[in-house]
Scaffold this active site. Sequence first.
Site, PDB file in Angstrom:
ATOM      1  N   ASN A  48       4.960  -0.242  10.623  1.00 12.91           N
ATOM      2  CA  ASN A  48       3.535  -0.010  10.848  1.00 12.91           C
ATOM      3  C   ASN A  48       3.013  -1.089  11.803  1.00 12.91           C
ATOM      4  O   ASN A  48       2.985  -2.260  11.460  1.00 12.91           O
ATOM      5  CB  ASN A  48       2.826  -0.087   9.487  1.00 12.91           C
ATOM      6  CG  ASN A  48       1.332   0.100   9.589  1.00 12.91           C
ATOM      7  OD1 ASN A  48       0.758   0.075  10.675  1.00 12.91           O
ATOM      8  ND2 ASN A  48       0.688   0.274   8.451  1.00 12.91           N
TER       9      ASN A  48
ATOM     10  N   CYS B 155      -6.112  -0.110  11.795  1.00 17.44           N
ATOM     11  CA  CYS B 155      -5.164   0.900  12.287  1.00 17.44           C
ATOM     12  C   CYS B 155      -5.848   2.062  13.006  1.00 17.44           C
ATOM     13  O   CYS B 155      -5.196   2.842  13.691  1.00 17.44           O
ATOM     14  CB  CYS B 155      -4.313   1.422  11.128  1.00 17.44           C
ATOM     15  SG  CYS B 155      -3.575   0.099  10.180  1.00 17.44           S
TER      16      CYS B 155
ATOM     17  N   HIS C 155      -1.268   7.915  12.876  1.00 19.11           N
ATOM     18  CA  HIS C 155      -0.965   6.485  12.713  1.00 19.11           C
ATOM     19  C   HIS C 155       0.288   6.382  11.852  1.00 19.11           C
ATOM     20  O   HIS C 155       0.422   7.060  10.842  1.00 19.11           O
ATOM     21  CB  HIS C 155      -2.149   5.787  12.043  1.00 19.11           C
ATOM     22  CG  HIS C 155      -1.798   4.442  11.498  1.00 19.11           C
ATOM     23  ND1 HIS C 155      -1.156   3.490  12.252  1.00 19.11           N
ATOM     24  CD2 HIS C 155      -1.975   3.884  10.266  1.00 19.11           C
ATOM     25  CE1 HIS C 155      -0.964   2.413  11.514  1.00 19.11           C
ATOM     26  NE2 HIS C 155      -1.446   2.630  10.296  1.00 19.11           N
TER      27      HIS C 155
HETATM   28  N1  ACO Z   1      11.731  -3.907  -2.221  1.00 19.09           N
HETATM   29  C1  ACO Z   1      12.123  -3.629  -3.478  1.00 19.09           C
HETATM   30  N2  ACO Z   1      11.242  -3.430  -4.467  1.00 19.09           N
HETATM   31  C2  ACO Z   1       9.936  -3.514  -4.179  1.00 19.09           C
HETATM   32  C3  ACO Z   1       9.466  -3.816  -2.888  1.00 19.09           C
HETATM   33  C4  ACO Z   1      10.429  -4.030  -1.888  1.00 19.09           C
HETATM   34  N3  ACO Z   1      10.100  -4.301  -0.603  1.00 19.09           N
HETATM   35  N4  ACO Z   1       8.121  -3.838  -2.912  1.00 19.09           N
HETATM   36  C5  ACO Z   1       7.746  -3.563  -4.165  1.00 19.09           C
HETATM   37  N5  ACO Z   1       8.829  -3.377  -4.932  1.00 19.09           N
HETATM   38  C6  ACO Z   1       8.885  -3.062  -6.357  1.00 19.09           C
HETATM   39  C7  ACO Z   1       7.646  -3.514  -7.103  1.00 19.09           C
HETATM   40  O1  ACO Z   1       7.784  -4.867  -7.494  1.00 19.09           O
HETATM   41  C8  ACO Z   1       7.639  -2.585  -8.274  1.00 19.09           C
HETATM   42  O2  ACO Z   1       8.579  -3.025  -9.215  1.00 19.09           O
HETATM   43  P1  ACO Z   1       8.267  -2.895 -10.800  1.00 19.09           P
HETATM   44  O3  ACO Z   1       8.159  -1.407 -11.051  1.00 19.09           O
HETATM   45  O4  ACO Z   1       9.464  -3.528 -11.408  1.00 19.09           O
HETATM   46  O5  ACO Z   1       6.990  -3.620 -11.007  1.00 19.09           O
HETATM   47  C9  ACO Z   1       8.178  -1.275  -7.687  1.00 19.09           C
HETATM   48  O6  ACO Z   1       8.885  -1.630  -6.505  1.00 19.09           O
HETATM   49  C10 ACO Z   1       7.092  -0.284  -7.347  1.00 19.09           C
HETATM   50  O7  ACO Z   1       6.081  -0.962  -6.600  1.00 19.09           O
HETATM   51  P2  ACO Z   1       4.782  -0.226  -6.120  1.00 19.09           P
HETATM   52  O8  ACO Z   1       3.922  -1.151  -5.320  1.00 19.09           O
HETATM   53  O9  ACO Z   1       4.173   0.487  -7.280  1.00 19.09           O
HETATM   54  O10 ACO Z   1       5.438   0.805  -5.132  1.00 19.09           O
HETATM   55  P3  ACO Z   1       4.873   2.157  -4.613  1.00 19.09           P
HETATM   56  O11 ACO Z   1       5.699   3.246  -5.083  1.00 19.09           O
HETATM   57  O12 ACO Z   1       3.384   2.270  -4.781  1.00 19.09           O
HETATM   58  O13 ACO Z   1       5.149   1.985  -3.069  1.00 19.09           O
HETATM   59  C11 ACO Z   1       4.038   1.489  -1.005  1.00 19.09           C
HETATM   60  C12 ACO Z   1       4.532   0.937  -2.319  1.00 19.09           C
HETATM   61  C13 ACO Z   1       5.216   1.937  -0.172  1.00 19.09           C
HETATM   62  C14 ACO Z   1       3.264   0.414  -0.232  1.00 19.09           C
HETATM   63  C15 ACO Z   1       3.114   2.674  -1.344  1.00 19.09           C
HETATM   64  O14 ACO Z   1       2.077   2.296  -2.196  1.00 19.09           O
HETATM   65  C16 ACO Z   1       2.545   3.318  -0.161  1.00 19.09           C
HETATM   66  O15 ACO Z   1       3.212   4.052   0.516  1.00 19.09           O
HETATM   67  N6  ACO Z   1       1.256   3.063   0.138  1.00 19.09           N
HETATM   68  C17 ACO Z   1       0.615   3.538   1.303  1.00 19.09           C
HETATM   69  C18 ACO Z   1       0.062   2.412   1.984  1.00 19.09           C
HETATM   70  C19 ACO Z   1       0.783   2.028   3.213  1.00 19.09           C
HETATM   71  O16 ACO Z   1       1.774   2.577   3.630  1.00 19.09           O
HETATM   72  N7  ACO Z   1       0.193   1.033   3.812  1.00 19.09           N
HETATM   73  C20 ACO Z   1       0.627   0.577   5.039  1.00 19.09           C
HETATM   74  C21 ACO Z   1      -0.369  -0.323   5.625  1.00 19.09           C
HETATM   75  S1  ACO Z   1      -1.970   0.200   5.546  1.00 19.09           S
HETATM   76  C22 ACO Z   1      -2.349   1.158   6.817  1.00 19.09           C
HETATM   77  O17 ACO Z   1      -1.658   1.220   7.784  1.00 19.09           O
HETATM   78  C23 ACO Z   1      -3.608   1.924   6.794  1.00 19.09           C
END
Ligand code: ACO
Length: 325
Positions: A282, A112, A252
């Site tokens: 993204n 990215c 980004h």
């Molecule tokens: N829809 C519904 N529920 C979902 C989904 C979905 N698409 N994906 C995960 N869940 C559920 C999980 O199963 C979990 O359920 P559980 O509590 O019953 O186990 C719950 O939601 C929470 O999951 P987490 O992975 O802990 O969710 P989190 O709050 O961490 O959010 C996210 C995930 C959005 C990816 C977050 O970690 C984040 O914003 N990370 C930043 C990384 C990012 O945005 N990366 C993008 C690409 S990398 C880059 O560009 C550099």
Amino acid sequence: MVTSRIAATGAGIPDQIITNDDLAKIMDTSDEWIRQRTGIGERHISGGEDLSYYTSKAAKQIIERAGIAPADIELIVVATVTADYCTPSAACMVQKEIGAVNAVAFDVTAACSGFLYGVSVADKFIRCGIYKNALVIGGEILSKIVDWKDRSTCVLFGDGAAGVLLERSESAGGILVEELGSKGEDYEVLTARRLAPANVFNKLEPQKECGHVTMDGRAVFKFATKKIVSGVEHVLETAGLSAEDITYFVPHQANARIVEVAAKKLKIPQERFYVNIEHYGNTSAASIPIALNEMNEKGLLHKGDKLILCGFGGGLTWGTLLVQW
Ligand code: ACO
């Protein structure tokens, strides 16, 4: 002093739009979950065309807007992690498609952050007097490497390409300050497309192939917010500027919440950060140039405006550029 300035922008974006509700029909997710956690409402997904189609479309728009003949382009750099082939490079495919017969063409890979790495490399060739212009494109077809059975990653990404023409300039402006960085030590936080050495003489335990994106979302979140903050502080200090001197911050587009947290930590109003993730998801190396092109098309950018572009991604890599329009 010789600098390089952005002379034109352009994009090649898939027509097909996939909304969060479309995804909810094929997996256990919802518009509410995706919007709340990421700010994404929809993304453009290739209907079957590969990367070279969209990077070439972007290139054609850029050269048409710049009014430059393809044969006059001296350098083509494409930033991508999803090229059509391991070889040829995505840049060589653009070269063929647009007829830039005199250009040197190669790819850079910094996920990215890739577009900013590409601009940095092209800027050096121009400043050194080796080339007088460069087409720099960031493009991805992430839909071919995400695991469509993994709802925690596939909902985040989109496809598209965009870029700029950099031109040699002798007036003030252009690419003013940059800060690039890498931390290979943490590469496992974000990976895709592992190619195992599966030759017939392999004496080791077969290693796991992994074509898909794997990610420690929370670790990426922490890394990203930290790097936006330190990158912005660094380039402002190096340039002797304050946040008020900057017209727009163009991060980004990984996650709207990452931008919210970073803006708060920097004490900069969030409205000064350009965010279009709602409509694209993204798009990795394409996200910053897609944003720049959209801003340009909306008439938001004026001669003399100062912008800070911030990228962060797999590698881990990061980059921050101060650019004068
Ligand atoms: N829809 C519904 N529920 C979902 C989904 C979905 N698409 N994906 C995960 N869940 C559920 C999980 O199963 C979990 O359920 P559980 O509590 O019953 O186990 C719950 O939601 C929470 O999951 P987490 O992975 O802990 O969710 P989190 O709050 O961490 O959010 C996210 C995930 C959005 C990816 C977050 O970690 C984040 O914003 N990370 C930043 C990384 C990012 O945005 N990366 C993008 C690409 S990398 C880059 O560009 C550099």
